[in-house]
Motif scaffolding. Structure first.
Motif, PDB file in Angstrom:
ATOM      1  N   LEU A 291      41.234  53.329  64.228  1.00  0.00           N
ATOM      2  CA  LEU A 291      42.130  52.445  64.409  1.00  0.00           C
ATOM      3  C   LEU A 291      41.814  51.041  63.877  1.00  0.00           C
ATOM      4  CD1 LEU A 291      45.006  52.415  66.200  1.00  0.00           C
ATOM      5  CD2 LEU A 291      43.753  50.997  67.957  1.00  0.00           C
ATOM      6  N   THR A 292      42.824  50.603  62.807  1.00  0.00           N
ATOM      7  CA  THR A 292      42.112  49.320  62.213  1.00  0.00           C
ATOM      8  C   THR A 292      43.443  48.086  62.230  1.00  0.00           C
ATOM      9  OG1 THR A 292      41.231  50.857  60.586  1.00  0.00           O
ATOM     10  CG2 THR A 292      41.547  48.413  59.783  1.00  0.00           C
ATOM     11  N   ASP A 293      42.999  46.928  62.838  1.00  0.00           N
ATOM     12  CA  ASP A 293      43.924  45.853  62.770  1.00  0.00           C
ATOM     13  C   ASP A 293      44.035  45.420  61.463  1.00  0.00           C
ATOM     14  OD1 ASP A 293      45.084  43.736  63.376  1.00  0.00           O
ATOM     15  OD2 ASP A 293      44.075  43.198  65.150  1.00  0.00           O
ATOM     16  N   VAL A 294      45.494  45.294  60.997  1.00  0.00           N
ATOM     17  CA  VAL A 294      45.770  44.623  60.028  1.00  0.00           C
ATOM     18  C   VAL A 294      46.292  43.332  59.961  1.00  0.00           C
ATOM     19  CG1 VAL A 294      45.839  46.975  58.578  1.00  0.00           C
ATOM     20  CG2 VAL A 294      47.950  45.891  59.684  1.00  0.00           C
ATOM     21  N   GLY A 295      46.250  42.709  61.018  1.00  0.00           N
ATOM     22  CA  GLY A 295      46.603  41.254  61.260  1.00  0.00           C
ATOM     23  C   GLY A 295      48.164  41.076  61.411  1.00  0.00           C
ATOM     24  N   GLY A 296      48.999  41.933  61.500  1.00  0.00           N
ATOM     25  CA  GLY A 296      50.302  42.062  61.684  1.00  0.00           C
ATOM     26  C   GLY A 296      51.004  43.322  61.686  1.00  0.00           C
ATOM     27  N   ILE A 297      52.200  43.430  61.868  1.00  0.00           N
ATOM     28  CA  ILE A 297      52.807  44.729  62.084  1.00  0.00           C
ATOM     29  C   ILE A 297      53.071  44.968  60.744  1.00  0.00           C
ATOM     30  CG2 ILE A 297      54.761  46.100  62.838  1.00  0.00           C
ATOM     31  CD1 ILE A 297      54.773  44.491  65.446  1.00  0.00           C
ATOM     32  N   PRO A 298      52.669  46.319  60.104  1.00  0.00           N
ATOM     33  CA  PRO A 298      52.968  46.602  58.878  1.00  0.00           C
ATOM     34  C   PRO A 298      54.245  47.174  58.706  1.00  0.00           C
ATOM     35  CG  PRO A 298      51.607  48.206  59.759  1.00  0.00           C
ATOM     36  CD  PRO A 298      51.587  47.188  60.716  1.00  0.00           C
ATOM     37  N   THR A 299      55.015  47.132  57.347  1.00  0.00           N
ATOM     38  CA  THR A 299      56.181  47.626  57.335  1.00  0.00           C
ATOM     39  C   THR A 299      56.459  48.443  56.275  1.00  0.00           C
ATOM     40  OG1 THR A 299      56.562  45.871  55.323  1.00  0.00           O
ATOM     41  CG2 THR A 299      57.470  45.116  57.589  1.00  0.00           C
ATOM     42  N   ASP A 300      55.189  48.898  55.542  1.00  0.00           N
ATOM     43  CA  ASP A 300      55.106  49.996  54.740  1.00  0.00           C
ATOM     44  C   ASP A 300      53.610  50.391  54.330  1.00  0.00           C
ATOM     45  OD1 ASP A 300      55.839  52.084  53.240  1.00  0.00           O
ATOM     46  OD2 ASP A 300      56.977  51.052  51.703  1.00  0.00           O
ATOM     47  N   ILE A 301      53.254  51.550  54.640  1.00  0.00           N
ATOM     48  CA  ILE A 301      51.867  52.246  54.114  1.00  0.00           C
ATOM     49  C   ILE A 301      52.094  53.288  52.848  1.00  0.00           C
ATOM     50  CG2 ILE A 301      51.225  51.253  56.422  1.00  0.00           C
ATOM     51  CD1 ILE A 301      51.079  54.445  57.106  1.00  0.00           C
ATOM     52  N   ALA A 302      50.979  53.348  52.352  1.00  0.00           N
ATOM     53  CA  ALA A 302      50.444  54.140  51.473  1.00  0.00           C
ATOM     54  C   ALA A 302      49.143  54.572  51.043  1.00  0.00           C
ATOM     55  CB  ALA A 302      51.339  53.817  50.048  1.00  0.00           C
ATOM     56  N   PHE A 303      48.772  55.711  50.819  1.00  0.00           N
ATOM     57  CA  PHE A 303      47.442  55.974  50.386  1.00  0.00           C
ATOM     58  C   PHE A 303      47.382  55.703  49.025  1.00  0.00           C
ATOM     59  CE2 PHE A 303      47.168  58.580  54.114  1.00  0.00           C
ATOM     60  CZ  PHE A 303      45.933  58.094  54.692  1.00  0.00           C
ATOM     61  N   VAL A 304      46.472  54.857  48.596  1.00  0.00           N
ATOM     62  CA  VAL A 304      46.323  54.395  47.241  1.00  0.00           C
ATOM     63  C   VAL A 304      44.909  54.665  46.600  1.00  0.00           C
ATOM     64  CG1 VAL A 304      48.154  52.640  47.344  1.00  0.00           C
ATOM     65  CG2 VAL A 304      45.815  52.130  47.707  1.00  0.00           C
TER      66      VAL A 304
ATOM     67  N   PRO B 107      54.282  41.734  55.817  1.00  0.00           N
ATOM     68  CA  PRO B 107      55.004  40.428  55.377  1.00  0.00           C
ATOM     69  C   PRO B 107      54.981  39.253  56.042  1.00  0.00           C
ATOM     70  CG  PRO B 107      56.585  42.422  55.545  1.00  0.00           C
ATOM     71  CD  PRO B 107      55.352  42.823  56.359  1.00  0.00           C
ATOM     72  N   PRO B 108      54.776  39.168  57.472  1.00  0.00           N
ATOM     73  CA  PRO B 108      54.570  37.686  58.025  1.00  0.00           C
ATOM     74  C   PRO B 108      53.429  37.081  57.585  1.00  0.00           C
ATOM     75  CG  PRO B 108      55.068  39.434  59.601  1.00  0.00           C
ATOM     76  CD  PRO B 108      54.924  40.264  58.360  1.00  0.00           C
ATOM     77  N   ARG B 109      52.491  37.683  57.066  1.00  0.00           N
ATOM     78  CA  ARG B 109      51.183  37.032  56.326  1.00  0.00           C
ATOM     79  C   ARG B 109      51.362  36.925  54.772  1.00  0.00           C
ATOM     80  NH1 ARG B 109      46.935  37.168  60.396  1.00  0.00           N
ATOM     81  NH2 ARG B 109      45.500  37.234  58.608  1.00  0.00           N
ATOM     82  N   SER B 110      52.331  37.642  54.416  1.00  0.00           N
ATOM     83  CA  SER B 110      52.322  37.708  52.707  1.00  0.00           C
ATOM     84  C   SER B 110      51.303  38.244  52.220  1.00  0.00           C
ATOM     85  CB  SER B 110      52.728  36.123  52.136  1.00  0.00           C
ATOM     86  OG  SER B 110      53.951  35.813  52.712  1.00  0.00           O
ATOM     87  N   GLU B 111      50.757  39.395  52.644  1.00  0.00           N
ATOM     88  CA  GLU B 111      49.632  40.061  52.241  1.00  0.00           C
ATOM     89  C   GLU B 111      49.627  41.373  52.228  1.00  0.00           C
ATOM     90  OE1 GLU B 111      46.327  38.200  54.324  1.00  0.00           O
ATOM     91  OE2 GLU B 111      46.366  39.732  55.941  1.00  0.00           O
ATOM     92  N   ALA B 112      48.796  42.195  51.797  1.00  0.00           N
ATOM     93  CA  ALA B 112      48.658  43.467  51.788  1.00  0.00           C
ATOM     94  C   ALA B 112      47.052  43.709  52.332  1.00  0.00           C
ATOM     95  CB  ALA B 112      48.852  44.407  50.595  1.00  0.00           C
ATOM     96  N   VAL B 113      47.127  44.644  52.796  1.00  0.00           N
ATOM     97  CA  VAL B 113      45.796  45.137  53.478  1.00  0.00           C
ATOM     98  C   VAL B 113      45.246  46.387  53.179  1.00  0.00           C
ATOM     99  CG1 VAL B 113      44.230  45.332  55.625  1.00  0.00           C
ATOM    100  CG2 VAL B 113      46.176  43.378  55.451  1.00  0.00           C
ATOM    101  N   LEU B 114      44.060  46.459  52.530  1.00  0.00           N
ATOM    102  CA  LEU B 114      43.519  47.812  51.930  1.00  0.00           C
ATOM    103  C   LEU B 114      42.581  48.244  53.228  1.00  0.00           C
ATOM    104  CD1 LEU B 114      43.189  47.146  48.288  1.00  0.00           C
ATOM    105  CD2 LEU B 114      44.782  48.549  49.245  1.00  0.00           C
ATOM    106  N   VAL B 115      42.730  49.456  53.791  1.00  0.00           N
ATOM    107  CA  VAL B 115      41.850  49.879  54.752  1.00  0.00           C
ATOM    108  C   VAL B 115      40.915  51.005  54.259  1.00  0.00           C
ATOM    109  CG1 VAL B 115      41.743  50.677  57.118  1.00  0.00           C
ATOM    110  CG2 VAL B 115      43.699  49.182  56.410  1.00  0.00           C
ATOM    111  N   ASP B 116      39.734  50.634  54.386  1.00  0.00           N
ATOM    112  CA  ASP B 116      38.775  52.153  53.916  1.00  0.00           C
ATOM    113  C   ASP B 116      39.025  53.038  55.108  1.00  0.00           C
ATOM    114  OD1 ASP B 116      36.648  53.784  53.523  1.00  0.00           O
ATOM    115  OD2 ASP B 116      35.738  52.205  52.530  1.00  0.00           O
ATOM    116  N   PRO B 117      39.411  54.339  54.920  1.00  0.00           N
ATOM    117  CA  PRO B 117      39.800  55.063  55.940  1.00  0.00           C
ATOM    118  C   PRO B 117      38.562  55.730  56.286  1.00  0.00           C
ATOM    119  CG  PRO B 117      40.070  56.124  53.733  1.00  0.00           C
ATOM    120  CD  PRO B 117      40.028  54.761  53.477  1.00  0.00           C
ATOM    121  N   VAL B 118      37.251  55.550  55.575  1.00  0.00           N
ATOM    122  CA  VAL B 118      35.697  56.051  56.349  1.00  0.00           C
ATOM    123  C   VAL B 118      35.290  55.128  57.395  1.00  0.00           C
ATOM    124  CG1 VAL B 118      33.523  56.905  55.516  1.00  0.00           C
ATOM    125  CG2 VAL B 118      35.756  57.600  54.227  1.00  0.00           C
ATOM    126  N   THR B 119      35.066  53.618  56.709  1.00  0.00           N
ATOM    127  CA  THR B 119      34.443  52.504  57.158  1.00  0.00           C
ATOM    128  C   THR B 119      35.467  51.791  58.168  1.00  0.00           C
ATOM    129  OG1 THR B 119      34.611  51.025  55.601  1.00  0.00           O
ATOM    130  CG2 THR B 119      32.931  52.700  55.535  1.00  0.00           C
TER     131      THR B 119
END
Lengths: 536, 234
Positions: free
Chosen positions: A294-307, A320-332
């Motif tokens: 479980l990873t906090d991304v700072g706001g409720i995300p509106t879309d996700i994708a594995f990239v 969107p509320p933070r005008s940013e995208a967050v990349l989450v390392d699924p391992v760490t």
């Protein structure tokens, strides 16, 4: 005088008998029911109109010279749900049937699922083991093999229902041999909300496909080949006892050479976190177990994708509320925050055309659905995220908020951008990264893509304007339309390619154009297409 | 004396009234009360036909087609109780309904030649059989909001038809009248050819090629019928 009275009485009796006899022979009840083209599906070879009051589906099959064949396909009584197959070749119609009580004039009828494919006799699967209807229906989008029925919310539900019961039907089998298989999810109190069919994943214990069931507070993972092989994951916050409601899931198979790195990503409706589940080996029947992060991304995300980034596989989340995208390392579970020039709410991977092509080590994402009218779209180069992520965004000069991105069949390098204002649309070239604007004279337009991918149909619902715009030359051509338009579909079959403009009002009409020539002189108009029988 | 003469006159008068009339006078009186052999007959009535064809369903809520019937016949041959008459007849009716919300109308008019044989064993009643070949003209219209023009979709067509029927008539007017009124009731079968209903939208000839007709299948306007009529003979 008495003889006269007797004669008159005899005549009156005979006349009464004649009138009584004449009142017999009522027509089928459907004749007295209204008809509507409101629920209409564009299939690849025909247009299908769901005529629920008459318990039938009307197939409008165009032919040579813009002729029209109208096939009425009877379905089970009391239609509950209609779903087009993802490839748009078939229509699945789920019907409740009818439970006849004592003295009922109408015959008893079991619930049924009718599979309709133009040019092929319809198949009706009688769901004999069900007494009460299950109105939820999900169709396997990849193989179109599995039809899964489940309890839906809404009126006219059964007195007692098991909301976690899924009924599997293998529609690749003929109705004579197909059997129903019921499975009850190991629920933690939720009820199914969405079903996601995965492609074949390399998993411990062998390649297989999974069914992911999202409820309002948990997630269930089932083996499609054997639904009894199930893992249920309750979704709870690490900080409190709140139940987390999933909003969407994404799946990634990982390295094709490995069987221990398939992952499921989950975004949540009520928490600023994303969840990754890594399906790792475990002895047992199903052969794997999910490891939850479980990873906090700072706001409720509106879309996700594995990239795939220059730093490896990441779960990308748009906030969107933070005008940013967050990349989450699924391992760490480490995160990288990337500032965006706008509040983009949606993303699509366009690596095949805008990046290094299929199999490229890093992805390119298209960002869209910004909050402001000038946000347009942006390309996100995921090969530059590790060092200078702020350099990875390239905006395109589209001066409208984009509401939808439509793929163009047979033209993978092109996209049609539907704007939120619906007063214009764009043809986006992913390779040159240019967007050609097309402006319409009215707002609230609707778009329909040609299955061949050479033109996009634009129309104003309830209006009389329809235009076909060439995808490659962006040259618009208008059509002559006499009646208000409800739907526009392009249909291709052995007789050619046709534009089917469906008109609402009355019993439904259709104008058929040759979709290749768009010649006004050869168009044909058909009226009252839902009027004719036969009726059950 | 005068009073006695008056008694004799009254007695003579009574005697005169009580004396039976001669046989010849009796025959003349009976011939005067026998109904006159009427030559002409005009009839008007209601004809109900049961049209079981599915092609009739868009135009009516049930299978009945009710028509006004008119006919005129003349006796051609009379031989005792047997009479043969010929004439012409006509039937006209229309029905309207809603077909899936669209308003529909069907008009049916029929003109026929009548060949009728009667058997009249009683003064106040007779039975008859009738054969009536003819021409049936029909017009089907449908008005729907999906039509490309405001005009109704229409199909007008005609076909051969023939009725064969049997019935009975009862005289309802007093026997001595030269003009007699009859009530007739008949039942039979009405045959007509089939027609494929193609309702075309109304439009200028140059536009007709672009407008496809509405196919409502085949209508078979035939079936059993009953007719109740009032006939006047003279």
């Amino acid at each position: 005088m008495n003889n006269k009275l007797v004669a008159l009485a005899l005549l009156a009796a005979l006349a009464a008998a004649a009138v009584a006899a004449s009142s017999c022979g009522d027509r089928p009840e459907a004749w007295s029911q209204p008809a509507s083209v409101e629920v209409t599906f564009g299939l690849t070879r025909a247009v299908a109109v769901v005529d629920a009051p008459a318990d039938r589906v009307v197939l409008l099959v165009p032919g040579t010279g813009q002729s029209l064949r109208i096939d009425a396909v009877p379905v089970g009584r009391n239609i509950l749900t209609v779903v087009a197959s993802p490839k748009r070749e078939k229509l699945f119609v789920l019907s409740a049937g009818h439970r006849a009580k004592i003295g009922d004039d109408e015959a008893d009828e079991k619930p049924s699922l009718t599979v309709i494919e133009p040019g092929v006799p319809a198949q009706r699967y009688v769901l004999a083991s069900l007494t009460d209807p299950l109105a939820g229906l999900a169709i396997d989008p990849i193989e179109e093999r599995w039809a899964i029925m489940y309890a839906a919310t809404g009126p006219n539900q059964a007195f007692v229902q098991n909301p976690n019961e899924l009924v599997f039907l293998d529609v690749s089998q003929p109705p004579e041999t197909a059997t129903l298989r019921a499975h009850t999810l190991h629920s933690f109190g939720g009820r199914p909300a969405r079903l996601t069919f995965t492609p074949t994943l390399g998993l411990p214990g062998g390649d297989r496909r999974l069914l992911i069931v999202e409820s309002d507070q948990d997630l269930s993972i089932l083996d499609l080949a054997d639904p009894d092989n199930e893992i249920s994951v309750p979704l709870t916050s690490g900080n409190d006892n709140r139940r987390l409601a999933p909003a969407a899931v994404v799946v990634d198979d990982g390295d094709p050479a490995r069987v221990d790195d398939a992952r499921i990503g989950v975004r949540l409706q009520n928490d600023p976190s994303v969840i990754t589940l890594t399906l790792e080996p475990e002895p047992g029947t199903i052969g794997f177990r999910p490891t939850v992060n479980l990873t906090d991304v700072g706001g409720i995300p509106t879309d996700i994708a594995f990239v795939r980034t220059d730093g490896g596989l990441r779960l990308a989340a748009l906030v969107p509320p933070r005008s940013e995208a967050v990349l989450v390392d699924p391992v760490t579970s480490l995160t990288t925050h990337v500032a965006l020039p706008a509040r983009y709410a949606s993303l699509s991977l366009v690596t095949d055309s805008a990046g290094g092509g299929a199999g490229a080590p890093v992805d390119v994402a298209l960002l869209w659905n910004g909050g402001a009218a000038t946000d347009g779209v942006a390309f996100w180069e995921l090969g530059q995220t590790a060092g200078r992520p702020y350099r990875s965004i390239e905006t395109i000069g589209v001066v409208s908020a984009i509401a939808a991105v439509l793929p163009v069949p047979q033209h993978p390098a092109l996209r049609v951008l539907q704007t939120a204002s619906a007063k214009e649309f764009y043809v986006l070239d992913l390779q040159t990264r240019t967007a050609a604007p097309l402006v319409t004279s009215t707002a609230a337009i609707a778009l329909s893509m040609s299955p061949v991918g050479d033109q996009v149909w634009t129309f104003a619902p309830s209006g009389t304007n329809v235009a076909a715009t060439g995808i490659l030359d962006t040259h618009p051509r208008s059509l002559i339309i006499e009646r208000p338009v409800r739907h526009v579909f392009e249909v291709a079959n052995d007789d050619g390619r046709f534009a089917m403009i469906v008109h609402g009002g009355g019993n439904g009409g259709v104008t058929i154009y040759d979709a290749d020539t768009l010649d006004d002189d050869t168009r044909r108009l058909y009226s009252s297409v839902l009027t004719g029988g036969p009726y059950q | 004396m005068r009073r006695q003469r008056q008694r004799h006159l009254v007695a003579l008068a009574i005697a005169t009234l009580s004396i039976p009339a001669p046989a010849a006078a009796q025959m003349i009186e009976r011939a005067a009360t026998k109904p006159r052999a009427e030559t002409w007959q005009a009839a008007a009535g209601l004809r109900t036909m049961l049209v079981r064809s599915a092609g009739y369903d868009p135009f009516a809520g049930n299978d009945a087609l009710i028509q006004l019937s008119l006919g005129i016949e003349r006796v051609v041959v009379r031989n005792g109780a047997f009479v043969f008459a010929g004439g012409i007849g006509g039937d006209y009716g229309q029905t309207s309904s809603r077909a899936r919300g669209a308003s529909t109308q069907l008009h049916a008019g029929r003109i026929s030649l009548i060949a009728e044989g009667r058997y009249q064993p009683w003064e106040r009643g007779y039975g008859f059989v009738r054969f009536a070949p003819g021409w049936l003209g029909m017009s089907a219209t449908l008005t729907d909001g999906s039509a490309p023009t405001t005009a109704a979709l229409q199909d007008t067509f005609g076909m051969l038809s023939a009725d064969i029927s049997a019935g009975a008539a009862a005289r309802v007017s007093p026997a001595p009248d030269p003009v007699a009124a009859w009530i007739t009731l008949e039942g039979g079968y009405s045959w007509a050819g089939s027609h494929h209903l193609l309702l075309a939208p109304g439009a200028a000839p140059r536009d007709q090629a672009k407008l496809a007709p509405l196919d409502l299948g085949t209508i078979d306007p035939r079936g059993a019928f009953f007719r109740l009529a009032l006939a006047i003979t003279y």
